[in-house]
Every structure is written in C-alpha cells, then in structure tokens.
Design a protein around this motif. Structure first.
Motif, PDB file in Angstrom:
ATOM      1  N   LEU A 105      16.870  45.017  -3.479  1.00 47.62           N
ATOM      2  CA  LEU A 105      16.200  43.522  -2.663  1.00 47.62           C
ATOM      3  C   LEU A 105      16.353  42.536  -3.759  1.00 47.62           C
ATOM      4  N   GLY A 106      16.737  42.972  -5.227  1.00 39.89           N
ATOM      5  CA  GLY A 106      16.242  42.033  -6.549  1.00 39.89           C
ATOM      6  C   GLY A 106      17.942  41.117  -5.847  1.00 39.89           C
ATOM      7  N   PRO A 107      17.876  40.058  -6.560  1.00 38.93           N
ATOM      8  CA  PRO A 107      18.877  38.548  -7.324  1.00 38.93           C
ATOM      9  C   PRO A 107      20.189  39.164  -7.050  1.00 38.93           C
ATOM     10  N   VAL A 108      20.495  39.980  -7.918  1.00 41.87           N
ATOM     11  CA  VAL A 108      21.412  40.570  -8.445  1.00 41.87           C
ATOM     12  C   VAL A 108      22.676  41.232  -7.148  1.00 41.87           C
ATOM     13  N   SER A 110      22.303  40.157  -4.018  1.00 46.49           N
ATOM     14  CA  SER A 110      21.342  39.265  -3.203  1.00 46.49           C
ATOM     15  C   SER A 110      23.277  39.041  -2.271  1.00 46.49           C
ATOM     16  N   ASN A 111      23.719  39.017  -1.924  1.00 46.62           N
ATOM     17  CA  ASN A 111      24.961  39.203  -1.508  1.00 46.62           C
ATOM     18  C   ASN A 111      25.616  39.913  -0.590  1.00 46.62           C
ATOM     19  N   SER A 112      24.610  41.185  -1.209  1.00 41.05           N
ATOM     20  CA  SER A 112      25.225  42.695   0.355  1.00 41.05           C
ATOM     21  C   SER A 112      24.371  42.635   0.580  1.00 41.05           C
ATOM     22  N   SER A 113      24.347  43.958   1.727  1.00 40.58           N
ATOM     23  CA  SER A 113      23.688  44.210   2.788  1.00 40.58           C
ATOM     24  C   SER A 113      23.512  45.943   2.553  1.00 40.58           C
ATOM     25  N   TYR A 128      19.779  36.468   3.555  1.00 46.74           N
ATOM     26  CA  TYR A 128      18.348  36.421   3.064  1.00 46.74           C
ATOM     27  C   TYR A 128      17.381  37.160   3.790  1.00 46.74           C
ATOM     28  N   ILE A 129      17.342  37.755   4.263  1.00 48.04           N
ATOM     29  CA  ILE A 129      16.970  39.137   4.956  1.00 48.04           C
ATOM     30  C   ILE A 129      16.103  40.042   4.060  1.00 48.04           C
ATOM     31  N   LYS A 130      14.802  40.228   3.368  1.00 48.31           N
ATOM     32  CA  LYS A 130      14.894  41.514   2.017  1.00 48.31           C
ATOM     33  C   LYS A 130      13.321  41.832   2.654  1.00 48.31           C
ATOM     34  N   LYS A 266      30.122  42.199   5.904  1.00 51.08           N
ATOM     35  CA  LYS A 266      28.695  43.085   4.957  1.00 51.08           C
ATOM     36  C   LYS A 266      28.199  44.120   5.778  1.00 51.08           C
ATOM     37  N   VAL A 267      27.965  42.991   7.065  1.00 47.97           N
ATOM     38  CA  VAL A 267      26.676  43.440   7.351  1.00 47.97           C
ATOM     39  C   VAL A 267      26.983  44.517   9.038  1.00 47.97           C
ATOM     40  N   ARG A 268      28.644  43.767   9.054  1.00 46.05           N
ATOM     41  CA  ARG A 268      29.191  44.962  10.303  1.00 46.05           C
ATOM     42  C   ARG A 268      29.674  45.655   9.958  1.00 46.05           C
TER      43      ARG A 268
END
Length: 452
Positions: A105-108, A110-113, A128-130, A266-268
């Motif tokens: 959930l950290g900034p490292v 942030s681009n993953s899902s 952006y939802i964590k 990534k979300v898919r």
C-alpha cells in the motif's frame, strides 16, 4: 511582639487551627512575590513537612506526529466514518495482516494493482484506492486525496443506503417467515423455496470491493474517453499536415496511451488471476469465515443451541442470500464462489471493453503513422526523381561545357578565322546538349526510373 508577616513561615509545632491558618496563608499569591512554599503532605499529625518550592508548569506542547504515522479513514457496516492518524504497527495488529501488505500500500507499489486475501482481511490496492477491508470495517489510506474523494463519497452513500434497506428487508422477511412456516400446532415446518427469486445481498467486503472496482473502472473509462476526444483531431491534423509540431503532439499522445493501457492491463490481469483461482476467491469471503468462527464459538459455549438449530433450518432455505447479512447459513458450501465470480466477471468485461477502446485508438495511431510514412515515402520518391532529372540536365550542360573548354585552350584552329561562325556553332552545341538530355531522360522513363 510585632505583627507577624503573613508570608513568613516557621517550622514549629502548633495546634491544628494554626496549621490550617498557615496553609490558607500560603495559598495566597501576590504578583511580584517569589514563588510560595507549600508544606509537604507527608508529615504526620498535621505537622508541616519539608518546605518545597511550587512553580507553575509551562503549557504542554502539542505532541508531534509519530514517526511513520499516516492518515486513515475508517468505515463500518452502517457507513459511519472517522479519520485518524495511526502507525503501521497499530494497523497490523488491528487488521491482522503481515507487514509486507502495508509496503504494497506504500508509494513504492503505487502503480501496481493487487487484491490480496488474508485470514481476517482483504488488501485492496487498485490505482489510487488503497484500503484494508475486514468483515466489519474498512480502513482507507490517504482519504483526503483528490482522487480518493469520489470513492469516499460513494462508500458513505451506498453503505448507508444498503444498511437502511437491509434493516427494512429483514423485518419484512421475518414477518413473512413467521406467517408461512408456523403451523397451527406451533411446530416449525419446512416451507417451499420461496426465496430463490430474492435478490442476493453481497457480503460487506464484496460491497466495498464492488464500489472500489466501480470507481476505478469509471475513472479509467473517463480517462479513455478524454484520450479518444483528444486523439482523433490530432491524428487527423497530422494526416493533413506532417509537421514537427503535429508529430510532437502525436508522440505525447502515444506515450499517454501506453501508460493508460498499462494501468488498465494491471487491473484486468489482477481480476483474471482471481477468476482463475477458486481458492483465492474462497479466501476473500471474510464474512463467511467470520460467521463460521462465531458459530463455532456459540456451539462450544452451548448457549442458545435450540434457537441456533431452528435458525440453521431456516437459513438453508435462503441459500441464495449468501453471507451478505447476519442470516447466512452455517451449512453453505465453503467452495461456493458464485457471487464473487459474477462480480469479478462483470468488471473484468468492463475493463476488457476499456482495453479494447485503447487498442482501437492505438490501431488508429498505427494506421495514421502508416499513412504518414506512405506520404513521406512518396515525397522521397519525388525528390529522387527530381534529383535524377537534375543529374541528367547537369550531364547535358557538362557536354556543352566540355566543347566550350576545348575551344578555349587557345590551340590554333581554322574556325577562329571564319567570320560569323560563333553564333551558329554555339547554337549547334546547345542543340546537341538538349538532344542529349532528352535521350537520357527518355531512357530513364523507358527503364521506369521516373514516373509517368
């Protein structure tokens, strides 16, 4: 004796009245005087103890933010929320998740899902939802960000609405069951499957997951719509006029498209991974596991066994209402993941449609690039033809220059002494050069080195 100074103290054994009077006197504080001395309460028999100075403590400074503390927002089942600051150790103990999940959930990352199932919680990291979702509450990270505010509003509105509707629905269902399942003798009789047509209510964690997926899919759809609105005019302008400015705009557009496609992909992929693994989907049923634990504790305690048995018989009829409310059956199949599978498939298809829109835009970009390359190739061919024509003309002029250079060497020649020979001679060699140009040009056309 002189008058006693009310602010002077002597350690003497006096009566209780004198001690009381002196204590009252010491409580008087006159501006400008030195800090008063108060007797210690440790002396027995109301005697004055050791004299210690009393000073006014400075106002307490506000506590600094604890190291590693971050802003969280908590939502319960009824939609009530609160904002608080908490460090990661407290969150780990409260949600029962490993420390690496907070790193996700950290900034490292942030681009993953990611949608991770744990024993008592579900870790949701979508764009952006964590959030950390349990069977009873939601812990949302950084709730005051501009991108997260729509999710907060949607969560508060839908949870409150579903809570009110579920309360009224449970009351009506209870009254209907009392009328239909109790005979004249007061015995419980099995009723036909009258609730199969009822709308299944999702568990609390799936309600939150559905809201998160809806907000993320809506955001990605709007981003794709904005991209399409900006892309087609730019590409059409590039097809009409190939310039450096238009090429730069298309390059920026293509980079934005690539980033957006990666986010959607990534979300898919995460939803596809969950749909391919039934065990992971089973672990996401937090309410089911929580109710099973509650039922096990109730059975081990032996309290309310008769009412629990009657409730279990009634809950078997309502197998379509799966673990969404407190009326979940204890005998439901633990491997049943139909609700979650239908939920994920719906948003997977939506994301797949969004991905297809992006791919269609990319195909349009590729087609425009191919068209532009064809135009550039055509212009290069025209330049090559022009260069060939100029080369042939240069060859013809070089022939005339060669003849002029030969006669300019001052070698004795009879032509120098003939009157009026200059103009016809120059015209003759010029005509010969033109004929040479036409012959070579015709040869080039015959060999199809030049266009018609």
């Amino acid at each position: 004796m002189g008058k006693t100074n009310p602010f002077s103290f002597r350690r003497t054994n006096t009566t209780t009245a004198t001690t009381t009077r002196r204590r009252k006197t010491t409580s008087t504080n006159i501006p400008g005087e030195s800090p008063l001395l108060t007797p210690s309460p440790s002396s027995p028999n109301n005697e004055l103890g050791p004299v210690v100075p009393t000073t006014v403590k400075p106002a307490a400074k506000p506590k600094k933010k604890a190291a590693g503390a971050r802003l969280w927002m908590r939502f319960d089942r009824s939609g009530e929320s609160e904002v608080f600051e908490c460090d990661k150790n407290t969150i780990i103990k409260r949600a029962g998740i490993p420390a690496r999940d907070l790193r996700i959930l950290g900034p490292v990352f942030s681009n993953s899902s990611n949608i991770l199932a744990r024993e008592k919680a579900m870790v949701v990291n979508l764009e952006y939802i964590k959030a950390i979702v349990t069977a009873e509450e939601v812990l949302l990270l950084d709730p005051l960000r501009q991108e997260v505010l729509p999710f907060v509003d949607q969560l508060r509105h839908q949870l409150s609405h579903k809570n009110n509707s579920s309360i009224s629905g449970n009351r009506q269902l209870a009254l209907r069951d009392m009328e239909s399942n109790l005979s004249a003798s007061g015995r419980w009789i099995p009723a036909p499957e009258t609730s199969e047509g009822l709308q299944a209510e999702l568990p609390f964690e799936f309600q939150v997951l559905e809201i998160a997926l809806e907000v993320v899919c809506t955001y990605l759809d709007s981003s794709v719509a904005d991209l399409e609105r900006d892309a087609y005019p730019v590409l059409d302008e590039l097809a009409k006029n190939v310039s450096t400015k238009n090429l730069e705009r298309v390059r920026s557009l293509k980079s934005n498209l690539t980033r957006l496609l990666a986010r959607v992909q990534k979300v898919r992929d995460e939803l596809e991974h969950l749909l391919d693994d039934d065990e992971d989907m089973t672990q996401l049923y937090l309410t089911r596991k929580w109710l099973q634990n509650q039922q096990i504790e109730g059975l081990s305690g032996g309290v309310g066994s008769i009412s629990f048995t009657n409730g279990a018989q009634h809950l078997r009829r309502l197998s379509s209402v799966k673990s969404g409310s407190m009326m979940t059956s204890a005998n439901l199949n633990d491997d049943d993941v139909e609700d979650l599978e239908m939920l994920l498939e719906a948003y997977f298809m939506q994301l797949d449609g969004t991905r297809n829109k992006i791919l269609s835009v990319r195909e349009y970009i590729d087609d425009t690039e191919d068209y532009v390359n064809i135009q550039l190739d055509n212009q290069r061919n025209e330049l090559i033809q022009l260069q060939l024509i100029l080369t042939i003309a240069s060859f013809a002029v070089a022939f005339e220059t060669l003849v002029a250079g030969l006669f300019g060497m001052n070698i004795p020649c009879a032509l120098y002494y003939i009157e009026g020979i200059f103009e016809p001679f120059v015209a003759a060699i010029t005509f010969a050069s033109i004929m040479l140009f036409m012959i070579v040009l015709g040869y080039a056309r015959w060999k199809k080195l030049l266009g018609s």
